[in-house]
Design a protein around this motif. Structure first.
Motif, short mmCIF file in Angstrom:
data_model
loop_
_atom_site.label_atom_id
_atom_site.label_comp_id
_atom_site.label_asym_id
_atom_site.label_seq_id
_atom_site.Cartn_x
_atom_site.Cartn_y
_atom_site.Cartn_z
N ASP A 145 0.83 -1.20 0.00
CA ASP A 145 0.00 0.00 0.00
C ASP A 145 0.87 1.25 0.00
O ASP A 145 1.87 1.34 0.72
N ASP A 147 0.29 4.16 1.13
CA ASP A 147 0.23 4.97 2.35
C ASP A 147 0.84 4.27 3.56
O ASP A 147 1.59 4.87 4.33
N THR A 148 0.52 3.00 3.73
CA THR A 148 1.02 2.28 4.90
C THR A 148 2.40 1.67 4.69
O THR A 148 3.07 1.32 5.66
N LYS A 149 2.79 1.52 3.42
CA LYS A 149 4.07 0.90 3.04
C LYS A 149 4.14 -0.57 3.47
O LYS A 149 5.23 -1.13 3.61
N CYS A 150 2.98 -1.17 3.68
CA CYS A 150 2.91 -2.59 4.06
C CYS A 150 1.97 -3.33 3.11
O CYS A 150 1.08 -2.73 2.49
N ALA A 182 -6.21 2.59 9.80
CA ALA A 182 -5.17 1.76 9.18
C ALA A 182 -4.32 1.10 10.26
O ALA A 182 -3.37 1.70 10.78
N ILE A 184 -1.62 -1.71 11.54
CA ILE A 184 -0.50 -2.49 11.05
C ILE A 184 -0.34 -3.68 11.99
O ILE A 184 0.05 -3.53 13.16
N THR A 189 -0.81 -4.60 6.40
CA THR A 189 -1.90 -3.63 6.41
C THR A 189 -3.21 -4.33 6.72
O THR A 189 -3.56 -5.32 6.08
N TRP A 191 -6.86 -2.87 7.23
CA TRP A 191 -7.81 -1.76 7.30
C TRP A 191 -9.01 -2.12 8.17
O TRP A 191 -9.52 -3.24 8.10
N PHE A 241 -0.19 1.63 14.07
CA PHE A 241 -1.15 2.22 13.13
C PHE A 241 -0.45 3.19 12.19
O PHE A 241 0.49 3.88 12.59
N ALA A 242 -0.92 3.23 10.97
CA ALA A 242 -0.48 4.27 10.04
C ALA A 242 -1.21 5.57 10.40
O ALA A 242 -2.19 5.55 11.14
#
Length: 317
Positions: A145, A147-150, A182, A184, A189, A191, A241-242
């Motif tokens: 993702d 945004d989350t980079k995961c 979000a 982690i 990720t 959601w 969390f992101a």
């Protein structure tokens, strides 16, 4: 052939009638949206046992998958989604859609040969919302993702339904999405959509994550606290969390849903590696949900009507 023809016609028509695009989209809402279907459930085995399963059937008794056959969209008038309830509020058994089993029934999760239950982490009792998932979505473990980079957690997207009604496992309800968190979870990720049952008395007054913040003081903070600590009694660290644990708004949540629906479509079309996930291509409606950028109105390209039950993946013996 039907899918390809439908998409070509829609594209050609919109392209040559730009002036009427908004009106056409509105008309398409009425004509094509998939509305609420009625589902039945069939329990097999004994609750709180490893062989307990909840299977899903159409109103005419055909077995279906809650993961693949129940439409994502319930009704476009208010932008409602179908939610498959896995865990009722205040309960502790960790029930989930069995993505790797034929027909994807709901079962109780197991770890190291033991049934899983979430602990009561003070001041919470069990799950603090009705908990479940949106069908026809998938958090792709092969996709990072932006945004989350995961990568995704390999499951349908989770939903926390915050209404006042307590639901039942296997119940399919129509929800209004308000925002998203979000989480982690062990580097993946995960959601968490925040939504409310459309039939809840408070649904008309809750239309955004800010409405929840204003009318439900402490509810969002309790949600973050619950997800942060619920695995600690099992000896695991707190979840992260992101976005510094901040909830994103409804528009952002809609984009997350859109993305996970596209990943699910790639999964059932065998365009990505789904590993052990059970998703036979035959019988699954591989439809394209069209998201209107302003109105957030959605319709399915397959044009399946409310009276057309989804095709069963297979017959259960």
């Amino acid at each position: 052939m039907l899918l390809r023809s439908s998409l070509w016609y829609t594209s050609a028509f919109l392209g040559s009638h730009t002036a009427f695009k908004s009106e056409l989209v509105t008309q398409a809402i009425t004509s094509y949206l998939i509305k609420t279907m009625h589902y039945q459930t069939e329990e097999r085995g004994r609750p709180n046992s490893s062989d307990y399963r909840i299977y899903f059937k159409t109103s005419d008794g055909k077995y279906i998958s809650p993961f693949h056959d129940i439409p994502l969209i319930a009704n476009g008038d208010q932008v409602l989604y179908n939610m498959v309830v896995e865990v009722p509020r205040w309960s502790n058994a960790k029930m989930e859609i069995a993505t790797k089993e034929p027909l994807n029934p709901i079962k109780q999760d197991m770890k190291k040969g033991k049934l899983r239950y979430v602990a009561n982490v003070f001041p919470h009792k069990g799950y603090i919302w009705n908990y479940g998932a949106l069908p026809q979505t998938w958090e792709d473990p092969n996709h990072t993702d932006k945004d989350t980079k995961c990568c995704g957690d390999n499951d349908p997207i989770d939903v926390c339904e915050i209404g006042t009604l307590v639901c039942s496992p296997g119940q399919v309800i129509q929800v209004k999405v308000l925002g998203v968190l979000a989480m982690i979870d062990e580097g993946e990720t995960d959601w968490k959509l925040i939504a409310i049952n459309a039939d809840d008395p408070e649904a008309p007054s809750l239309n955004s994550i800010e409405d929840v913040r204003k009318s439900r003081s402490g509810h969002l903070e309790a949600t973050v606290d619950w997800f942060k600590k619920y695995k600690v009694p099992d000896g695991k660290p707190e979840n992260q969390f992101a976005f510094n644990g901040q909830f994103k708004d409804k528009d952002f949540a809609m984009e997350v849903i859109k993305s996970t629906h596209e990943h699910w479509r790639a999964l059932v079309q065998k365009q990505t590696n789904g590993g052990e996930i059970d998703c036979p291509l035959g019988g699954v409606c591989v439809c394209v949900c069209v998201f209107h950028p302003t109105l957030h109105i959605i319709h399915c390209s397959c044009g399946r009507s409310a009276n057309s039950p989804p095709a069963p993946l297979m017959e259960l013996q």
